[in-house]
Design a protein around this motif. Structure first.
Motif: not given
Ligand SMILES: [Zn+2]
Length: 126
Positions: A20-46
């Motif tokens: 929820f952002y300021r009381g409104q439900q917001v989507e969790v995007p698809e392809n987090i951790g897959i799409d390079p634009n939604l894959y900001a941190y690689h420290g756990l790739d191991r």
């Protein structure tokens, strides 16, 4: 925060996240951790699970759709946290006040919340 390997068995669990952002439900995007634009941190790739496709990269915590279902898939069983997911996503919550409820119980330190199978997580961002 160190990631303790709890066992050498692969893990595959599905917590559910509602945002929820300021009381409104917001989507969790698809392809987090897959799409390079939604894959900001690689420290756990191991800990990423087996990669059938050479060159295919998938974070150990990712989404396939915008339902809020998190896929925690790793080659070992590790104590992943909600903050790990936000880091992978690249969600910057600095300057916001955050409330988190997991399975109906308020969480004091949302960053350290350990992800569990079937867990219902609500995060309120203000
Ligand atoms: Zn899955």
């Amino acid at each position: 925060m160190p990631h303790h390997i709890l066992s050498n068995e692969p893990m595959h669990i599905h917590p559910e996240l509602t945002l929820f952002y300021r009381g409104q439900q917001v989507e969790v995007p698809e392809n987090i951790g897959i799409d390079p634009n939604l894959y900001a941190y690689h420290g756990l790739d191991r800990f990423s699970g087996d990669m059938d496709e050479p060159g295919a990269r998938l974070a150990p915590i990712h989404t396939h759709d915008s339902s809020g279902r998190l896929h925690v898939e790793a080659s070992k069983t590790v104590d992943f946290t909600l903050n790990d997911f936000f880091k992978i996503w690249g969600l910057n919550l600095r300057g916001h006040s955050i409330r988190c409820i997991a399975d109906g119980i308020p969480v004091r330190n949302y960053r350290g919340l350990k992800l569990e199978d079937g867990q219902q997580i609500a995060v309120y961002i203000d």
